[in-house]
Design a protein around this motif. Sequence first.
Motif, PDB file in Angstrom:
ATOM      1  N   LEU A 125       0.826  -1.209   0.000  1.00 34.39           N
ATOM      2  CA  LEU A 125       0.000   0.000   0.000  1.00 34.39           C
ATOM      3  C   LEU A 125       0.862   1.262   0.000  1.00 34.39           C
ATOM      4  O   LEU A 125       0.513   2.253  -0.661  1.00 34.39           O
ATOM      5  N   PHE A 128       2.004   1.927  -3.453  1.00 34.72           N
ATOM      6  CA  PHE A 128       0.953   2.402  -4.350  1.00 34.72           C
ATOM      7  C   PHE A 128       0.872   3.929  -4.371  1.00 34.72           C
ATOM      8  O   PHE A 128       0.407   4.514  -5.362  1.00 34.72           O
ATOM      9  N   ARG A 143      -6.955   1.735 -10.975  1.00 27.20           N
ATOM     10  CA  ARG A 143      -7.955   0.835 -10.429  1.00 27.20           C
ATOM     11  C   ARG A 143      -7.316  -0.013  -9.333  1.00 27.20           C
ATOM     12  O   ARG A 143      -6.099  -0.213  -9.331  1.00 27.20           O
ATOM     13  N   GLY A 144      -8.133  -0.499  -8.425  1.00 27.42           N
ATOM     14  CA  GLY A 144      -7.627  -1.328  -7.337  1.00 27.42           C
ATOM     15  C   GLY A 144      -8.171  -2.741  -7.430  1.00 27.42           C
ATOM     16  O   GLY A 144      -9.265  -2.966  -7.950  1.00 27.42           O
ATOM     17  N   ARG A 169      -8.054   2.797   1.530  1.00 24.53           N
ATOM     18  CA  ARG A 169      -6.764   3.271   1.019  1.00 24.53           C
ATOM     19  C   ARG A 169      -6.831   3.485  -0.489  1.00 24.53           C
ATOM     20  O   ARG A 169      -6.300   4.467  -1.015  1.00 24.53           O
ATOM     21  N   PHE A 170      -7.487   2.573  -1.191  1.00 23.96           N
ATOM     22  CA  PHE A 170      -7.632   2.748  -2.635  1.00 23.96           C
ATOM     23  C   PHE A 170      -8.469   3.991  -2.943  1.00 23.96           C
ATOM     24  O   PHE A 170      -8.171   4.733  -3.887  1.00 23.96           O
ATOM     25  N   ALA A 175      -8.640   5.780  -6.772  1.00 25.64           N
ATOM     26  CA  ALA A 175      -9.024   4.678  -7.641  1.00 25.64           C
ATOM     27  C   ALA A 175     -10.418   4.903  -8.215  1.00 25.64           C
ATOM     28  O   ALA A 175     -11.316   5.418  -7.534  1.00 25.64           O
ATOM     29  N   LEU A 178     -12.885  -0.785  -7.942  1.00 22.42           N
ATOM     30  CA  LEU A 178     -12.258  -1.733  -7.026  1.00 22.42           C
ATOM     31  C   LEU A 178     -12.797  -3.125  -7.310  1.00 22.42           C
ATOM     32  O   LEU A 178     -14.006  -3.353  -7.298  1.00 22.42           O
TER      33      LEU A 178
END
Length: 316
Positions: A125, A128, A143-144, A169-170, A175, A178
Amino acid sequence: MSALAPPPRHIHITEVGLRDGLQNEPVVLSTEQKLSLARALVDAGVHEFEVSSFVSPRAVPALADAAEVVEALRGVAGLHLSALVPNLRGAERALEAGVDSVVLFVSASERHNAKNVNRSVAASLEGFEQVARLLDGSNVALRGAIATAFGCPFTGNVPVESVTEIARRFADLGATHLSLGDTTGMATPPLVTERVTRLREAAPNLPLTLHFHNTRGIGLANVMQGLALGVDRYESSIGGLGGCPFAPGASGNIATEDLAYLLEEMGLETGLDLEGLIAAAGRASELMGRRLPAQVSQAGPRLALSDCSAVPTAQG
């Protein structure tokens, strides 16, 4: 939205056969063979592909030609090409190849993430954030994807809190979608309800995609539950190809033709041509040199007719 709702009229299907379908196969296809399969899928109406993964070629040799496949398909009008990346270097390679979106993936299970990318969840993470900065200002979407979102082959149950924390988090990274990955077919309809409901609470503005494997035979039952919850995005693999090389017992994804058949029979729109998908599955079977696990490509559509005269008549 209530817990159960009428299914959406149009369902978005992302074809992952070129990535998830091929990464764990003993037969390694050439770039041209992959492109021939992609062309058959395009002829069947597929326009959204998770086309490959920009991981170490040593880890997944079957996807070593990721850049070549992306570059070749960029010339086909109307396609959206996404690719899985585990880290900044993978994202840089994906951008150089010309993808439309980058899919950052992490496991909800610490043990699976360690096997899959040799990192802790926290380290993935943290990395990312670098990818998000790289993509900032570009035309490439982020995208996640959360692997082992419904259970882990090493640790069993995965707490829903682990999944929701990653989803937040995404969302913070910006993002646009998901995906919840059912890496070894551990999802069940009650788990689908729990995860979708809790994720909508945790990240209400992050559209969900469901990615089921048919390891235990209830992949389409899980799709039915997702539809009842109003989820309109699914990932599938032509012929039912697929499986994670870093998860024991991981078998194929739900088959694209089986999914399209189910949705068509429910009166839902996909934009895909079932006969074309069956032809593409035949091409995939030919390339793999074996019969694939999908069922509709073997039996045909419900109203496919046989020649009565070719069937023997019972005697007596």
